[in-house]
Scaffold this motif. Structure first.
Motif, PDB file in Angstrom:
ATOM      1  N   ARG A 149     -18.016  -4.404  16.151  1.00  0.00           N
ATOM      2  CA  ARG A 149     -18.962  -5.281  16.841  1.00  0.00           C
ATOM      3  C   ARG A 149     -19.357  -4.712  18.202  1.00  0.00           C
ATOM      4  O   ARG A 149     -20.488  -4.884  18.660  1.00  0.00           O
ATOM      5  N   HIS A 150     -18.417  -4.036  18.891  1.00  0.00           N
ATOM      6  CA  HIS A 150     -18.664  -3.541  20.250  1.00  0.00           C
ATOM      7  C   HIS A 150     -18.389  -2.034  20.311  1.00  0.00           C
ATOM      8  O   HIS A 150     -17.400  -1.594  20.910  1.00  0.00           O
ATOM      9  N   PRO A 151     -19.225  -1.220  19.715  1.00  0.00           N
ATOM     10  CA  PRO A 151     -18.937   0.219  19.651  1.00  0.00           C
ATOM     11  C   PRO A 151     -18.935   0.911  21.003  1.00  0.00           C
ATOM     12  O   PRO A 151     -18.312   1.972  21.145  1.00  0.00           O
ATOM     13  N   GLU A 152     -19.588   0.360  22.027  1.00  0.00           N
ATOM     14  CA  GLU A 152     -19.676   1.029  23.323  1.00  0.00           C
ATOM     15  C   GLU A 152     -18.755   0.412  24.381  1.00  0.00           C
ATOM     16  O   GLU A 152     -18.677   0.917  25.489  1.00  0.00           O
ATOM     17  N   VAL A 153     -18.070  -0.664  24.040  1.00  0.00           N
ATOM     18  CA  VAL A 153     -17.240  -1.361  25.032  1.00  0.00           C
ATOM     19  C   VAL A 153     -15.879  -0.680  25.152  1.00  0.00           C
ATOM     20  O   VAL A 153     -15.225  -0.392  24.138  1.00  0.00           O
ATOM     21  N   PRO A 154     -15.395  -0.394  26.371  1.00  0.00           N
ATOM     22  CA  PRO A 154     -14.056   0.195  26.535  1.00  0.00           C
ATOM     23  C   PRO A 154     -12.969  -0.773  26.072  1.00  0.00           C
ATOM     24  O   PRO A 154     -12.997  -1.959  26.422  1.00  0.00           O
ATOM     25  N   PHE A 155     -12.043  -0.236  25.306  1.00  0.00           N
ATOM     26  CA  PHE A 155     -10.881  -1.005  24.843  1.00  0.00           C
ATOM     27  C   PHE A 155      -9.629  -0.432  25.499  1.00  0.00           C
ATOM     28  O   PHE A 155      -9.395   0.786  25.462  1.00  0.00           O
ATOM     29  N   VAL A 156      -8.821  -1.319  26.078  1.00  0.00           N
ATOM     30  CA  VAL A 156      -7.541  -0.934  26.685  1.00  0.00           C
ATOM     31  C   VAL A 156      -6.416  -1.609  25.907  1.00  0.00           C
ATOM     32  O   VAL A 156      -6.471  -2.813  25.639  1.00  0.00           O
ATOM     33  N   LEU A 157      -5.417  -0.831  25.523  1.00  0.00           N
ATOM     34  CA  LEU A 157      -4.205  -1.373  24.911  1.00  0.00           C
ATOM     35  C   LEU A 157      -3.116  -1.328  25.977  1.00  0.00           C
ATOM     36  O   LEU A 157      -2.773  -0.242  26.472  1.00  0.00           O
ATOM     37  N   ALA A 158      -2.589  -2.486  26.362  1.00  0.00           N
ATOM     38  CA  ALA A 158      -1.679  -2.549  27.508  1.00  0.00           C
ATOM     39  C   ALA A 158      -0.365  -3.213  27.108  1.00  0.00           C
ATOM     40  O   ALA A 158      -0.355  -4.262  26.444  1.00  0.00           O
ATOM     41  N   ASP A 159       0.743  -2.599  27.558  1.00  0.00           N
ATOM     42  CA  ASP A 159       2.059  -3.203  27.317  1.00  0.00           C
ATOM     43  C   ASP A 159       2.153  -4.591  27.936  1.00  0.00           C
ATOM     44  O   ASP A 159       2.761  -5.497  27.373  1.00  0.00           O
ATOM     45  N   LEU A 160       1.584  -4.741  29.136  1.00  0.00           N
ATOM     46  CA  LEU A 160       1.710  -5.986  29.901  1.00  0.00           C
ATOM     47  C   LEU A 160       3.161  -6.398  30.048  1.00  0.00           C
ATOM     48  O   LEU A 160       3.507  -7.571  30.064  1.00  0.00           O
ATOM     49  N   TYR A 161       4.014  -5.372  30.152  1.00  0.00           N
ATOM     50  CA  TYR A 161       5.453  -5.593  30.287  1.00  0.00           C
ATOM     51  C   TYR A 161       5.765  -6.159  31.668  1.00  0.00           C
ATOM     52  O   TYR A 161       5.236  -5.710  32.670  1.00  0.00           O
ATOM     53  N   GLN A 162       6.626  -7.169  31.688  1.00  0.00           N
ATOM     54  CA  GLN A 162       7.019  -7.755  32.967  1.00  0.00           C
ATOM     55  C   GLN A 162       8.523  -7.822  33.146  1.00  0.00           C
ATOM     56  O   GLN A 162       8.973  -8.372  34.138  1.00  0.00           O
ATOM     57  N   SER A 163       9.285  -7.357  32.192  1.00  0.00           N
ATOM     58  CA  SER A 163      10.735  -7.508  32.148  1.00  0.00           C
ATOM     59  C   SER A 163      11.053  -8.684  31.250  1.00  0.00           C
ATOM     60  O   SER A 163      10.198  -9.512  30.951  1.00  0.00           O
ATOM     61  N   GLY A 164      12.260  -8.721  30.779  1.00  0.00           N
ATOM     62  CA  GLY A 164      12.718  -9.861  30.006  1.00  0.00           C
ATOM     63  C   GLY A 164      12.647  -9.697  28.511  1.00  0.00           C
ATOM     64  O   GLY A 164      13.263 -10.465  27.788  1.00  0.00           O
ATOM     65  N   GLN A 165      11.886  -8.717  28.024  1.00  0.00           N
ATOM     66  CA  GLN A 165      11.840  -8.446  26.592  1.00  0.00           C
ATOM     67  C   GLN A 165      12.023  -6.950  26.361  1.00  0.00           C
ATOM     68  O   GLN A 165      11.647  -6.132  27.190  1.00  0.00           O
ATOM     69  N   HIS A 166      12.628  -6.623  25.232  1.00  0.00           N
ATOM     70  CA  HIS A 166      12.916  -5.223  24.941  1.00  0.00           C
ATOM     71  C   HIS A 166      11.656  -4.368  24.973  1.00  0.00           C
ATOM     72  O   HIS A 166      10.589  -4.792  24.552  1.00  0.00           O
TER      73      HIS A 166
END
Length: 828
Positions: A131-148
């Motif tokens: 649907r959005h071939p030109e839109v930048p996609f970021v895959l982020a851990d969004l890690y904050q602590s507390g989970q492995h």
């Protein structure tokens, strides 16, 4: 230019998931607040909080690992019931993403299984990229602590998700706004790349998580659905009743070998920087708690790696929780040595379960292998103080660490069981699981036979014959089931199968110790046989007092006991037997067994009455396949013919649902004829055989007992030949005599659940009594079954039992309490 959308995809998890996937969206909610603070607005699409979010079973392709870690498939009978989806479907998530977006940030959690391509995340990415071939996609851990953290290689993750332009690792909030600005200005990069996030500093500069962007009504309904549909009988850290997650700190200053916290402090499992903890201020937390309470939270889950490492911080937090009238849970647990009596007082009534970690019950393992810097005496102290304060406690242990011995494992299980029975603290025993990037993973890959805590040292090297090449850890798609179901580390001292046996035995022992499940009542000491091995010794000829027996049955039924065995002496000689059976069924005993020599049942009318009295099973004692052998053991020449006639009458009259079987006690004169007894049982119509090894009291002496190893070999031969035709159980035999036949060795596993009620009203925990006549030997130290097996019987000079009867005993009042087990040492 259109704004940013943050997408938290649905999660595919096992029912044995680690961490807390239903709160894994906290990083996305926090990141939304940061982006909104810079860009002015943001869209948050949270699969856990959209209308209709629920727990949904998945298809077999996501089945949990089977034995040895092999993923099960349809050929294994997998049903997919072990795999679930949390949240709405990927299609619903895709439909909720705005049509006009300038960039999209997708959350990557440990439950999306890096580095493999997760089908839930992929099913969101693919249509959105189209649907959005030109839109930048970021895959982020969004890690904050507390989970492995599953610390997979960035290149592998990027390869798994070709739709992505940038992979942002670890703590990402502070790095997201400038990254998104650059992507909007320059467009999609020519080649995907990875970027390590910058840790936010100070934490107080972060805005409060953007819970206003979340449909909390749907979120709370999702939690209710998880609780209802996951099927757990009890939750140590309940999530229903309006629960929200938060962090009061990030990171942990300790260096435990298995922990994946502080990922930037490690490289390839080696510590490269000091581990630290950063904490939010009391003022920030006060605002956060007020905000959560105002939004409808009644309980908060503190997802900190270690919430109580700083005393002043923890004291202030407990005070604020009380002031805001919030219940709280701490799923990741606390340091036991920092839990003080005043903390326990503050937890009572607000905390469901206090969770602490011992990791091992052996101090040298805690010190040398786990590197936990914990005195195990502190675990015992807190267990006792928590019990006194009325706070339930859960203690984590793990087995299968590199460098640990089989004897160490038994030491851990013994410590865990002692703590449970002395304080009520519930032991959670798991397999040591080497998450990628941890020091444990690095140790687990060292050559088998070397001490992983002393790499390269001569002291740490095993003989060359015991060493092998370094292990290559398997690429595991889902770590959740491994902690509970599938060990993944083996050494020169233990195999994966050994670890399964250690845990299986411990779980059975723990379950059996939760209170009596069966009562064995000796209704009389009268008998028409004179068995050489009789467990009731001199057997003064008395029936039990029927009123006292009824009182005892009522007492144990009120405790929840539903299983009853009626024994003797010979129970059919008690004229009240049928009435006792009927009374027991009337008050709720679901199964009632009578063990008899069946001589009375040779009278056809008695056999009819017995089988129709309410019994659910009858076991007939036959101690030889012929009259001579049987008579040698029971002391009565005519007994064999009468017993066989009685057995046939029982078979003839038994209604459907009444199970019939044969008991044999092995002696010097009959153990070589066990095969014939099995054939006789089948010919009589009784497809159930209990093989009883001698119990060491009364007449059960070494002069009667056969050679144990020889009798065990004969038992295995009979099991191999007849197991397809009949149920066979072996009782009172240590596991080591019959390796591989554990499923048939029910005696030790079940006796802890059984309380015996003797004719003189004595109440005896059978496991406890029999253990007095058993001893541990050196070989027991590393046995996977040592935690449950009582050891070897001492048959020399076997004493007469405690329960010899006097007339005045028949009318003694019934005791209010029941006898409880204690924990004995495992090895001499």
């Amino acid at each position: 230019m259109s704004g940013t959308a943050i997408v938290f995809p649905p999660i595919r998890a096992s029912r044995d998931f680690i961490d807390y996937p239903y709160f894994a969206d906290l990083g996305a909610v926090q990141a939304a607040a940061v982006i909104r603070g810079v860009e002015g607005s943001v869209s948050l699409v949270d699969a856990l909080a959209l209308p209709g979010a629920t727990l949904e079973p998945l298809s077999p392709r996501g089945a949990a690992p089977g034995p040895g870690g092999r993923t099960q498939g349809p050929e294994d009978g997998a049903t997919g019931a072990d795999q679930i989806r949390l949240g709405v479907s990927p299609e619903v998530v895709v439909a909720a993403v705005p049509e006009a977006v300038g960039a999209v940030v997708f959350a990557l959690t440990p439950f999306h299984r890096p580095p493999t391509r997760d089908p839930m995340l992929a099913a969101v990415l693919e249509p959105l990229r189209a649907r959005h071939p030109e839109v930048p996609f970021v895959l982020a851990d969004l890690y904050q602590s507390g989970q492995h953290v599953v610390d997979a290689a960035s290149e592998a993750i990027l390869a798994a998700y070709p739709e992505i332009d940038v992979l942002l690792r670890y703590e990402a909030e502070q790095s997201l706004p400038p990254l998104l600005a650059a992507l909007r200005e320059r467009g999609r990069p020519a080649r995907p790349f990875a970027l390590q996030g910058k840790e936010p500093a100070p934490l107080d500069a972060l805005p409060l998580p953007a819970w206003d962007l979340v449909d909390l009504g749907a979120y709370f309904r999702f939690h209710e659905a998880v609780v209802a549909r996951l099927g757990r009988p009890r939750w140590a850290f309940p999530i229903d009743g309006a629960s929200l997650p938060l962090l009061t700190s990030r990171g942990c200053p300790y260096r435990c070998v298995h922990c994946s916290s502080n990922p930037t402090s490690r490289r390839n499992g080696e510590i490269i920087a000091p581990k630290t903890q950063r904490r939010y201020s009391a003022a920030y937390l006060d605002r956060l708690l007020a905000d959560l309470k105002q939004r409808g939270a009644r309980r908060v889950h503190l997802l900190d790696e270690l919430v109580n490492v700083n005393e002043a911080h923890f004291d202030a937090l407990l005070e604020m929780l009380a002031r805001h009238d919030l219940r709280f849970e701490v799923p990741n647990g606390m340091r036991a040595d920092y839990v003080l009596p005043r903390h326990l007082a503050a937890m009572r009534g607000r905390l469901t379960t206090l969770s602490v970690s011992a990791e091992s019950g052996v101090q040298q393992v805690v010190d040398r292998i786990v590197d936990k810097q914990l005195d195990l005496a502190e675990i015992s102290r807190v267990g006792q103080e928590a019990a006194e304060a009325g706070v339930e406690m859960l203690v984590h242990f793990m087995i299968g660490l590199p460098g640990e011995t089989r004897r160490d494992i038994n030491g851990t299980l013994d410590f865990a069981l002692r703590l449970h029975e002395e304080t009520g603290a519930w032991p959670s025993v798991q397999f040591a699981t080497p998450l990628p990037g941890t020091r444990l993973a690095r140790m687990a890959q060292q050559p088998i036979g070397e001490d992983p805590t002393s790499p390269g040292s001569q002291e740490g090297r095993a003989p060359a014959a015991q060493r092998s090449a370094a292990r290559a850890l398997p690429l595991i798609e889902d770590y959740g089931p491994y902690f509970q179901q599938a060990p993944s580390i083996e050494t020169a001292d233990f195999t994966l199968e050994d670890l399964r046996r250690f845990k299986w035995t411990f779980d059975q022992r723990l379950l059996a110790g939760q209170g009596p499940k069966k009562v064995i009542m000796n209704v009389t000491y009268r008998c028409n046989n004179r068995c050489t091995f009789c467990a009731t010794g001199t057997r003064t000829q008395f029936d039990g007092n029927v009123e006292r027996q009824r009182e005892l049955l009522v007492k144990y039924r009120k405790l929840g006991v539903r299983l009853l065995d009626l024994d003797g002496g010979e129970p059919t000689l008690n004229p009240n037997l049928l009435g006792i059976v009927q009374f027991a069924r009337r008050i709720g005993y679901e199964k009632v067994n009578v063990t008899t020599n069946a001589r009375m049942a040779s009278y056809d009318e008695f056999a009819r009455k017995l089988t129709h009295s309410g019994v659910t099973s009858v076991l007939v004692s036959i101690h030889g396949p012929d009259a001579q052998t049987h008579a040698q053991n029971v002391g009565v020449a005519e007994a064999f013919d009468q017993t066989c006639a009685g057995a046939r009458a029982l078979v003839r009259h038994a209604p459907p649902g009444v199970e019939l079987g044969v008991n044999i006690t092995l002696t010097k004169s009959n153990h070589r004829k066990l095969w014939g007894v099995a054939e006789l049982a089948l010919s009589l119509g009784m497809p159930w055989l209990n093989i009883q090894f001698l119990t060491p009291f009364g007449r059960a002496t070494s002069s009667v007992a056969p050679d144990t190893a020889e009798a065990a070999r004969e038992s295995m031969r009979v099991i191999d030949a007849f197991k397809g035709q009949m149920k066979i159980q072996v009782i009172n035999l240590p596991f080591c005599f019959m390796p591989g036949y554990e499923d048939h060795l029910t005696g030790d596993l079940l006796k802890l659940e059984r309380h015996m009620l003797f004719v003189n009203n004595d109440e005896v925990n059978l496991f406890e009594y029999l253990r007095e006549r058993r001893v541990k030997k050196e070989v027991c130290g590393g046995c996977p079954h040592a935690i449950f097996c009582g050891g070897f019987y001492e048959l020399e000079d076997a004493p007469e039992p405690k329960w010899l009867i006097r007339p005045e005993d028949l009318v003694r009042p019934v005791a209010e309490e029941i006898p409880r087990p204690t924990v004995g040492g495992l090895v001499p």
